[in-house]
Design an enzyme around this catalytic site. Structure first.
Site, PDB file in Angstrom:
ATOM      1  CE  LYS A  35      26.750  33.422  46.243  1.00  0.00           C
ATOM      2  NZ  LYS A  35      27.603  32.236  46.419  1.00  0.00           N
ATOM      3  CE1 TYR A 265      37.331  64.097  56.534  1.00  0.00           C
ATOM      4  CE2 TYR A 265      36.377  62.592  54.914  1.00  0.00           C
ATOM      5  CZ  TYR A 265      36.221  63.532  55.928  1.00  0.00           C
ATOM      6  OH  TYR A 265      34.971  63.895  56.334  1.00  0.00           O
TER       7      TYR A 265
HETATM    8  C1  PLP Z   1      27.980  31.733  45.156  1.00  0.00           C
HETATM    9  C2  PLP Z   1      27.913  30.304  44.817  1.00  0.00           C
HETATM   10  C3  PLP Z   1      27.888  29.856  43.492  1.00  0.00           C
HETATM   11  C4  PLP Z   1      28.079  30.784  42.313  1.00  0.00           C
HETATM   12  O1  PLP Z   1      29.435  31.079  42.156  1.00  0.00           O
HETATM   13  P1  PLP Z   1      29.932  31.981  40.931  1.00  0.00           P
HETATM   14  O2  PLP Z   1      31.394  31.939  41.015  1.00  0.00           O
HETATM   15  O3  PLP Z   1      29.381  33.343  41.186  1.00  0.00           O
HETATM   16  O4  PLP Z   1      29.350  31.361  39.712  1.00  0.00           O
HETATM   17  C5  PLP Z   1      27.685  28.517  43.254  1.00  0.00           C
HETATM   18  N1  PLP Z   1      27.535  27.642  44.277  1.00  0.00           N
HETATM   19  C6  PLP Z   1      27.583  28.032  45.552  1.00  0.00           C
HETATM   20  C7  PLP Z   1      27.432  27.019  46.625  1.00  0.00           C
HETATM   21  C8  PLP Z   1      27.790  29.363  45.874  1.00  0.00           C
HETATM   22  O5  PLP Z   1      27.853  29.735  47.157  1.00  0.00           O
END
Ligand code: PLP
Length: 370
Positions: A35, A265
């Site tokens: 993702k 800034y």
């Molecule tokens: C993002 C996510 C993961 C992975 O989590 P990590 O801590 O990056 O391993 C697993 N399951 C779901 C549902 C997620 O949203």
């Protein structure tokens, strides 16, 4: 690649090694979580590497992300778990994307899509066991009743939950979540429904809770070589992982300034001696956190040069030191083995490594190597 003013390097061999390291400690299948553009590393390249390195599933939050994988020719099992009502479930079914069901409303939309397309939906049932975010909670009993009526119209592939505190070694919260998870699974099975793939573990679960692996682990941050929780679990090295992302940016200019010069800034940075400043061609619009303090910065030929003053939109300023030989047009390492890590940037900005890598802007090209 010297024409880029800044670029991201992705070491796909590191991704491969990280997956193999995790795989060597589990019998479960691995779903590679890609993702958010593979946590900023590049959706398609990481997905291909993951599948070539032992992962058997790909996981996305959004349906668009899953469809993009299909558009690039990835044909294996894909689960998308964040599909709000109104998503194009017809397209999901036509493209053989597994969909998560986490509410009655989504169940009905998926059933309707199944009827319209004549394709039996492949679904994973998500239950909320303590994260209090996604998954069935108060709708569980009505859901079981409704499922009795419609179960023949679904292929129930998976049953899953998500951990809230698997990164905290002193907490028994994960065990409590697993107990409730089993209770809910039993109530499903007592209705004659036996999902093939039970899954719960994220990276922290995969590393710290072997009892949570079930049939599949959903591997995210550890695949990218980063720790789920540096404070509780230690960093990449301690976990035997290697960060896959590094970032280089050009010096736009190098200038000599006197002590007590105010930089940027608000004049928030002040030189403490006569020194050379490097103007780095990367800023908060590229994903560097504006709130980062001088505990982060860049490296030039292995020498650390700390941030001075506020990060600007497209650039930031670092203190190279009076004797620096760095020249305008040369590259510095913003994130990398010879300098600051994503963990260093996270701690300098009061956030976590996940937020650092996922926010690196798409306007920086990704350059892949093995
Ligand atoms: C993002 C996510 C993961 C992975 O989590 P990590 O801590 O990056 O391993 C697993 N399951 C779901 C549902 C997620 O949203």
């Amino acid at each position: 690649m010297s024409e880029h003013r800044a670029y991201v390097e992705i070491d796909l061999t590191a991704v491969e090694e990280n997956i193999r390291t995790i795989a060597s400690n589990t019998d479960a299948q691995i779903l590679a979580v890609v993702k958010a553009d593979a946590y900023g590393h590049g959706l398609v390249e990481v997905a291909r590497t993951a599948l070539a390195s032992g992962a058997t599933w790909l996981g996305t939050a959004l349906l668009e992300e899953a469809l993009q994988l299909r558009a690039f020719g990835l044909s294996g099992s894909i689960l998308a778990w964040l599909t709000p009502p109104g998503d194009d479930f017809d397209e999901a079914l036509r493209e053989k994307i597994d969909i998560s069901i986490s509410s009655l409303a989504i169940l009905e939309e998926i059933l309707a899509a199944g009827e319209r397309t004549g394709i039996t939906p492949r679904v994973h049932i998500e239950v909320d066991t303590g994260m209090t975010r996604g998954g069935f909670l108060e709708e569980w009993d009505p859901f079981l009743l409704r499922l009795q009526e419609v179960k023949d119209s679904l292929h129930i592939v998976g049953f899953w939950t998500h951990f809230a505190r698997a990164d905290e070694p002193d907490s028994d919260f994960t065990d409590q979540q697993l107990i409730l998870f089993n209770v809910l699974l039993n109530s499903l099975q007592s209705q004659g429904i036996y999902p093939e793939i039970i899954h719960a573990a994220n990276s922290a679960g995969a590393i710290a809770h072997p009892g949570s692996h079930k049939q599949m682990i959903r591997l995210g941050i550890a695949m990218y070589g980063l720790s789920p929780d540096v404070g509780h679990m230690g960093g990449s090295e301690k976990l035997g992982l290697r960060p896959a992302m590094s970032i280089k940016a050009k010096l736009v200019n190098v200038k000599s300034v006197p002590a007590l010069s105010r930089v940027g800034y608000g004049g928030m940075g002040v030189t403490d001696m006569d020194t050379k400043l490097g103007i780095v061609c990367m800023g908060y619009s590229d994903g560097l956190p504006r709130r980062a303090d001088a505990t982060a910065g860049v490296s030039y030929k292995g020498e650390l040069a700390r941030l001075i003053g506020r990060v600007s939109m497209d650039q930031c300023v670092v203190d190279l030191g009076p004797d620096s030989t760095a020249l305008a047009g040369e590259y510095v390492t913003v994130i990398g083995e010879d300098g600051f890590s994503a963990d260093d940037w996270a701690s300098a900005a009061g956030t976590i490594n996940y937020e650092i890598t996922t926010r690196i802007a798409s306007r920086l090209p990704r350059i892949y190597h093995r």
